[in-house]
Design a protein around this motif. Structure first.
Motif, PDB file in Angstrom:
ATOM      1  N   THR A 243       0.852  -1.198   0.000  1.00 28.92           N
ATOM      2  CA  THR A 243       0.000   0.000   0.000  1.00 28.92           C
ATOM      3  C   THR A 243       0.886   1.246   0.000  1.00 28.92           C
ATOM      4  O   THR A 243       2.078   1.176   0.333  1.00 28.92           O
ATOM      5  N   LYS A 244       0.273   2.387  -0.283  1.00 27.57           N
ATOM      6  CA  LYS A 244       0.992   3.658  -0.221  1.00 27.57           C
ATOM      7  C   LYS A 244       1.272   4.071   1.219  1.00 27.57           C
ATOM      8  O   LYS A 244       2.077   4.965   1.456  1.00 27.57           O
ATOM      9  N   ASP A 245       0.622   3.403   2.175  1.00 23.86           N
ATOM     10  CA  ASP A 245       0.892   3.644   3.597  1.00 23.86           C
ATOM     11  C   ASP A 245       1.995   2.729   4.123  1.00 23.86           C
ATOM     12  O   ASP A 245       2.245   2.672   5.326  1.00 23.86           O
TER      13      ASP A 245
ATOM     14  N   SER B  85       2.748   5.223  15.602  1.00 24.33           N
ATOM     15  CA  SER B  85       2.046   5.278  14.320  1.00 24.33           C
ATOM     16  C   SER B  85       0.996   4.187  14.242  1.00 24.33           C
ATOM     17  O   SER B  85       1.201   3.077  14.736  1.00 24.33           O
TER      18      SER B  85
ATOM     19  N   TYR C 195      -2.445   0.526   9.137  1.00 25.82           N
ATOM     20  CA  TYR C 195      -3.767   0.461   8.504  1.00 25.82           C
ATOM     21  C   TYR C 195      -3.981  -0.891   7.834  1.00 25.82           C
ATOM     22  O   TYR C 195      -3.064  -1.434   7.228  1.00 25.82           O
TER      23      TYR C 195
END
Length: 121
Positions: free
Chosen positions: A4-6, A60, A63
């Motif tokens: 993912t971009k996360d 953090s 997700y």
């Protein structure tokens, strides 16, 4: 393996996906000192926070890259959170999720696309 971009990764085995954070994310965090994994049985939705990782720099959210039900959490991370730094894409996994919708997995980036994405950061 998909990404993912996360900076989460997903490895699919049948209909169970193993989820963790990428080596890039682990490097950005610095030394991981605490990990809170999701509870077994928890329903997760793609994009929702489902775990927490704390390092010497920051705390953090992690997700959920896919929707489904948590079927296993990594028991090693409670006593050895540094495993996330030492082996982010293997032993440092966070949870295993029974996949609700394979199209969510298929929509994630493959390694080549993720590596290209990292070049834009």
């Amino acid at each position: 393996m998909r990404f993912t971009k996360d900076h989460e990764w997903v490895e699919l085995d049948g209909d169970v996906a193993t989820v963790g954070i990428t080596a890039y994310a682990a490097e950005q965090l610095g030394d991981v000192v605490f990990v809170e994994t999701p509870d077994v049985g928890k329903a997760v939705k793609a994009g929702d926070a489902f775990a927490v990782v704390e390092s010497v720099k920051a705390a953090s959210d992690v997700y959920a890259p896919i929707s489904g039900e948590v079927v296993e959490a990594n028991p090693e991370l409670g006593d050895a959170p540094e495993t996330v730094n030492a082996s982010p894409e293997q032993g440092g996994w966070f949870a295993k999720v029974k996949l609700a919708d394979k199209s969510e997995y298929d929509a994630l980036m493959d390694r080549a696309a993720y590596e290209a994405f990292l070049q834009t950061l």
